[in-house]
Scaffold this motif. Structure first.
Motif, PDB file in Angstrom:
ATOM      1  N   UNK A  90      64.734  12.769  34.986  1.00 37.74           N
ATOM      2  CA  UNK A  90      64.455  11.345  35.138  1.00 37.74           C
ATOM      3  C   UNK A  90      64.821  10.624  33.842  1.00 37.74           C
ATOM      4  N   UNK A  91      65.550   9.517  33.971  1.00 36.62           N
ATOM      5  CA  UNK A  91      65.847   8.637  32.837  1.00 36.62           C
ATOM      6  C   UNK A  91      65.325   7.262  33.219  1.00 36.62           C
ATOM      7  N   UNK A  92      64.269   6.815  32.561  1.00 38.04           N
ATOM      8  CA  UNK A  92      63.561   5.634  33.039  1.00 38.04           C
ATOM      9  C   UNK A  92      62.869   4.887  31.907  1.00 38.04           C
ATOM     10  N   UNK A  93      62.568   3.629  32.180  1.00 40.33           N
ATOM     11  CA  UNK A  93      61.802   2.838  31.229  1.00 40.33           C
ATOM     12  C   UNK A  93      60.307   3.000  31.414  1.00 40.33           C
ATOM     13  N   UNK A  94      59.892   3.688  32.464  1.00 42.89           N
ATOM     14  CA  UNK A  94      58.468   3.945  32.697  1.00 42.89           C
ATOM     15  C   UNK A  94      57.992   5.002  31.706  1.00 42.89           C
ATOM     16  N   UNK A  95      57.074   4.632  30.835  1.00 40.65           N
ATOM     17  CA  UNK A  95      56.736   5.535  29.736  1.00 40.65           C
ATOM     18  C   UNK A  95      55.252   5.834  29.577  1.00 40.65           C
ATOM     19  N   UNK A  96      54.418   5.365  30.489  1.00 42.95           N
ATOM     20  CA  UNK A  96      52.994   5.678  30.366  1.00 42.95           C
ATOM     21  C   UNK A  96      52.770   7.158  30.676  1.00 42.95           C
ATOM     22  N   UNK A  97      51.703   7.742  30.136  1.00 46.04           N
ATOM     23  CA  UNK A  97      51.406   9.151  30.431  1.00 46.04           C
ATOM     24  C   UNK A  97      51.304   9.428  31.932  1.00 46.04           C
ATOM     25  N   UNK A  98      50.770   8.467  32.677  1.00 50.09           N
ATOM     26  CA  UNK A  98      50.651   8.652  34.125  1.00 50.09           C
ATOM     27  C   UNK A  98      52.024   8.704  34.786  1.00 50.09           C
ATOM     28  N   UNK A  99      52.945   7.850  34.314  1.00 43.01           N
ATOM     29  CA  UNK A  99      54.305   7.859  34.863  1.00 43.01           C
ATOM     30  C   UNK A  99      54.996   9.190  34.571  1.00 43.01           C
ATOM     31  N   UNK A 101      53.566  12.094  33.980  1.00 44.47           N
ATOM     32  CA  UNK A 101      52.945  13.142  34.796  1.00 44.47           C
ATOM     33  C   UNK A 101      53.442  13.074  36.236  1.00 44.47           C
ATOM     34  N   UNK A 102      53.544  11.855  36.772  1.00 45.14           N
ATOM     35  CA  UNK A 102      54.009  11.691  38.146  1.00 45.14           C
ATOM     36  C   UNK A 102      55.445  12.196  38.293  1.00 45.14           C
ATOM     37  N   UNK A 103      56.261  11.944  37.266  1.00 49.61           N
ATOM     38  CA  UNK A 103      57.647  12.406  37.317  1.00 49.61           C
ATOM     39  C   UNK A 103      57.752  13.915  37.371  1.00 49.61           C
ATOM     40  N   UNK A 104      56.984  14.584  36.522  1.00 46.22           N
ATOM     41  CA  UNK A 104      57.015  16.048  36.534  1.00 46.22           C
ATOM     42  C   UNK A 104      56.393  16.605  37.809  1.00 46.22           C
ATOM     43  N   UNK A 105      55.357  15.943  38.306  1.00 54.57           N
ATOM     44  CA  UNK A 105      54.745  16.383  39.562  1.00 54.57           C
ATOM     45  C   UNK A 105      55.738  16.279  40.722  1.00 54.57           C
ATOM     46  N   UNK A 106      56.663  15.315  40.621  1.00 49.92           N
ATOM     47  CA  UNK A 106      57.663  15.138  41.680  1.00 49.92           C
ATOM     48  C   UNK A 106      58.748  16.209  41.630  1.00 49.92           C
ATOM     49  N   UNK A 107      58.748  17.004  40.556  1.00 48.86           N
ATOM     50  CA  UNK A 107      59.718  18.093  40.468  1.00 48.86           C
ATOM     51  C   UNK A 107      60.791  17.903  39.426  1.00 48.86           C
ATOM     52  N   UNK A 108      60.633  16.897  38.552  1.00 48.57           N
ATOM     53  CA  UNK A 108      61.639  16.672  37.516  1.00 48.57           C
ATOM     54  C   UNK A 108      61.648  17.829  36.524  1.00 48.57           C
ATOM     55  N   UNK A 109      62.850  18.204  36.082  1.00 48.15           N
ATOM     56  CA  UNK A 109      62.978  19.242  35.059  1.00 48.15           C
ATOM     57  C   UNK A 109      62.739  18.667  33.672  1.00 48.15           C
ATOM     58  N   UNK A 110      62.938  17.349  33.537  1.00 47.91           N
ATOM     59  CA  UNK A 110      62.740  16.694  32.244  1.00 47.91           C
ATOM     60  C   UNK A 110      62.518  15.206  32.488  1.00 47.91           C
ATOM     61  N   UNK A 111      62.026  14.529  31.456  1.00 49.60           N
ATOM     62  CA  UNK A 111      61.693  13.108  31.577  1.00 49.60           C
ATOM     63  C   UNK A 111      62.147  12.423  30.293  1.00 49.60           C
ATOM     64  N   UNK A 112      63.179  11.588  30.399  1.00 54.65           N
ATOM     65  CA  UNK A 112      63.757  10.915  29.242  1.00 54.65           C
ATOM     66  C   UNK A 112      63.466   9.421  29.350  1.00 54.65           C
ATOM     67  N   UNK A 113      62.878   8.865  28.294  1.00 55.24           N
ATOM     68  CA  UNK A 113      62.458   7.463  28.319  1.00 55.24           C
ATOM     69  C   UNK A 113      63.535   6.574  27.700  1.00 55.24           C
ATOM     70  N   UNK A 114      63.846   5.483  28.403  1.00 53.22           N
ATOM     71  CA  UNK A 114      64.789   4.489  27.881  1.00 53.22           C
ATOM     72  C   UNK A 114      64.088   3.607  26.850  1.00 53.22           C
ATOM     73  N   UNK A 115      64.813   3.127  25.839  1.00 55.51           N
ATOM     74  CA  UNK A 115      66.207   3.470  25.523  1.00 55.51           C
ATOM     75  C   UNK A 115      66.278   4.881  24.947  1.00 55.51           C
ATOM     76  N   UNK A 116      67.257   5.650  25.393  1.00 62.17           N
ATOM     77  CA  UNK A 116      67.321   7.047  24.991  1.00 62.17           C
ATOM     78  C   UNK A 116      68.331   7.252  23.865  1.00 62.17           C
ATOM     79  N   UNK A 117      68.105   8.316  23.121  1.00 62.17           N
ATOM     80  CA  UNK A 117      69.017   8.720  22.062  1.00 62.17           C
ATOM     81  C   UNK A 117      70.093   9.616  22.672  1.00 62.17           C
ATOM     82  N   UNK A 118      71.360   9.258  22.489  1.00 60.96           N
ATOM     83  CA  UNK A 118      72.446   9.997  23.131  1.00 60.96           C
ATOM     84  C   UNK A 118      72.496  11.458  22.694  1.00 60.96           C
ATOM     85  N   UNK A 119      72.268  11.702  21.414  1.00 65.19           N
ATOM     86  CA  UNK A 119      72.308  13.082  20.911  1.00 65.19           C
ATOM     87  C   UNK A 119      71.205  13.912  21.558  1.00 65.19           C
TER      88      UNK A 119
END
Length: 220
Positions: A90-99, A101-119
């Motif tokens: 997931x690459x998203x601007x949603x950054x609260x702990x609940x968001x 957790x919900x992302x990982x519960x949905x089956x995401x392998x990782x959660x990257x918050x925007x704005x993201x670092x390219x490296x």
């Protein structure tokens, strides 16, 4: 799904990354970061992503949660309906702990918050491609061992009745008709014996070399 080997790195257009994001800037950044090395497919909404998934099995998916036509959670469900082995980041601007957790519960392998670092994003993508590659190697190796066990079992299943047939042949009547009967059976026995020899040779093959290299992948 494509197969990753050391020889295919750093460039392998067989590796497919699906980028799903309604933000054109994010899609361009993904294309510039990975497009020279891998095949990058882009979708600006969930419907486009699903159409792509109907025809392509990606190696990795970069997925925004807030899409204009559906939630990213609906798309990840479709991805995992194809294969649970496809890593979805997931690459998203949603950054609260609940968001998160919900992302990982949905089956995401990782959660990257925007704005993201390219490296950092590139490092995470490389790590997940490497991990999914080894997962497939382990799965394929297990299938090879299952195949080998089936061959051994098949040999025994054929050998047992073959021994009984040979025992009956040795006690067959000595009349002309009996000899013809014996010759016919012996001919079929030889064919079965030849099949057993071939199975024995097949059992010796190192199938593992056909499921990929176990050496470390260099994705940098």
């Amino acid at each position: 799904m494509s197969h990753i080997t050391d020889e295919a790195i750093p460039m392998d257009k067989r590796i497919v990354i699906l980028s799903v994001d309604d933000d054109p800037v994010s899609r361009v950044l993904v294309e510039k970061t990975f497009g020279q090395r891998f095949t990058v497919l882009s979708a600006e909404n969930g419907a486009q992503a699903i159409r792509i998934l109907e025809n392509v099995w990606p190696d990795l998916v970069l997925l925004d949660i807030m899409l204009p036509d559906m939630a990213g959670y609906d798309v990840i469900e479709r991805v995992h309906g194809i294969s649970s082995e496809i890593p979805v980041l997931f690459i998203t601007g949603l950054k609260s702990p609940e968001d998160v957790r919900k992302g990982f519960d949905a089956g995401a392998a990782d959660y990257i918050i925007k704005p993201f670092n390219l490296v950092e994003m590139e490092a995470r993508v490389n790590a997940h491609l490497r991990s999914s590659h080894y997962t497939r190697l382990i799965r394929d190796a297990a299938r090879v061992e299952t195949m080998r066990a089936m061959l051994v079992s098949l040999k025994h299943e054929i050998n047992n009745p073959l021994a009984i047939i040979l025992a009956h042949v040795s006690s067959a009547p000595s009349s002309e008709r009996g000899r013809e009967w014996v010759v016919g059976i012996e001919r079929q026995v030889h064919r079965i014996s030849d099949l057993l020899k071939r199975l024995g040779e097949l059992e010796k093959i190192d199938f593992k070399r056909y499921v990929g290299s176990s050496s470390m992948l260099k994705l940098n």
